[in-house]
Design an enzyme around this catalytic site. Structure first.
Site, short mmCIF file in Angstrom:
data_model
loop_
_atom_site.label_atom_id
_atom_site.label_comp_id
_atom_site.label_asym_id
_atom_site.label_seq_id
_atom_site.Cartn_x
_atom_site.Cartn_y
_atom_site.Cartn_z
N ALA A 187 41.03 42.55 45.37
CA ALA A 187 40.85 42.06 46.74
C ALA A 187 42.19 41.71 47.37
O ALA A 187 43.14 41.30 46.68
CB ALA A 187 39.93 40.84 46.75
N GLY A 210 38.94 43.68 41.23
CA GLY A 210 38.16 44.72 41.91
C GLY A 210 38.68 46.12 41.66
O GLY A 210 37.93 47.10 41.75
N GLU A 215 37.03 47.09 38.56
CA GLU A 215 35.61 47.26 38.89
C GLU A 215 35.37 48.63 39.53
O GLU A 215 34.35 49.28 39.26
CB GLU A 215 35.14 46.15 39.83
CG GLU A 215 35.04 44.79 39.16
CD GLU A 215 34.45 43.74 40.09
OE1 GLU A 215 33.25 43.45 39.95
OE2 GLU A 215 35.18 43.23 40.97
N GLU A 222 39.12 37.66 37.46
CA GLU A 222 38.59 36.80 38.51
C GLU A 222 38.44 35.34 38.10
O GLU A 222 38.59 34.43 38.94
CB GLU A 222 37.24 37.34 39.02
CG GLU A 222 37.34 38.57 39.89
CD GLU A 222 37.37 39.88 39.11
OE1 GLU A 222 37.24 40.94 39.73
OE2 GLU A 222 37.51 39.83 37.86
#
Length: 278
Positions: free
Chosen positions: A80, A125, A128, A148
């Protein structure tokens, strides 16, 4: 309510570049993450640009294999955009995470195989996103991890669900709880990536390995490959007997195709088949 410019919300359209390869590699579509100043971090603009591109590719029968890479040496995706995130309200943060999760589901649900090439760091992310792909290649020195919990949050774009399915629940919990960062060699040992390669001078070794893998897929019947992906993906979500039924339904889709007849004819005539995806 925070105020954002149109460019921040929609992006400039260059955050993800599409390259449809030609010649012997025709059928391979390369998606290049292209936000170098922010280490390819997920901004509103990148997410919106990416979403539109994925919708186009989903409907493109000419794209037989998709390779996802970074155009910035040393980085795949830093996750992010925390600078942008800092300016978001609680509601905007929740909405953005939902959009990001939806984006990665769109990658996961593309009908053709998707290969992630990790030539640089894939954190939060970013990892991910790689987990949403069918196959992963990595450079030996590429750093990755679901980090995270270091920020007192959790992986929110599917990481808590995909990682235990790819590895095991216990191992996924360990990696998420500790926010551990590991390299490509360790990722291969864990079973997180399919192939690990020594990084080269041009910093694109994982990408080159992904292209070789895509080239192995290209000669095969595209409808068959798509149905095989669907059968595996759907079957993994249900019990074994239901999985057999899913396989039967997917097999039924390839029986009436011209490609199946071409495959039989090519075998009988001792030549390479020419599949058209029909």
């Amino acid at each position: 309510m925070s105020c954002y410019s149109v460019d921040e919300l929609l992006g400039d359209g260059n955050e993800v570049l599409v390259d449809r390869l030609e010649g012997a590699q025709k059928g391979i579509t390369v998606l290049g993450l292209n936000r170098p100043a922010a280490k390819n971090a997920f901004s509103r603009g990148l997410v919106n640009t990416f979403k539109d591109i994925l919708e186009e590719i989903r409907l493109d029968n000419g794209s037989r294999v998709v390779v996802l890479r970074s155009l910035t040496p040393g980085i795949f995706c830093a996750g992010a955009d925390l600078k942008e995130r800092k300016g978001m309200t609680t509601e905007e943060t929740s909405e953005f995470v939902t959009q990001l999760r939806g984006l990665l589901i769109s990658i996961e649900q593309l009908p053709m195989p998707v290969i992630a090439a990790l030539d640089g760091a894939a954190l939060g992310g970013g990892l991910e996103m790689a987990l949403a792909c069918d196959i992963r290649t990595a450079a030996n020195n590429a750093k990755m991890g679901l980090v995270e919990t270091r920020l007192a949050i959790i992986p929110g774009a599917g990481g808590t669900q995909r990682l235990p399915r790819i590895l095991s629940p216990a191992l996924a919990k360990e990696l998420i709880f500790t926010a551990r960062v590991f390299d490509g060699t360790e990722a291969k040992e864990l079973g997180l990536v399919n192939h690990v390669v020594q990084q080269n001078e041009s910093k694109d070794a994982a990408y080159q390995r992904a292209l070789k893998l895509a080239e192995e897929i290209l000669p095969n019947g595209p409808v068959g490959v798509r149905m095989a992906k669907l059968a595996v993906d759907k079957g993994m979500q249900v019990d074994l007997n239901t999985g057999y039924s899913i396989e039967e339904v997917c097999y039924a889709q390839v029986i009436p195709t011209k490609d199946r007849l071409e495959g039989l004819a090519a075998f009988a005539e001792k030549r390479k088949p020419v599949y058209k995806g029909e």
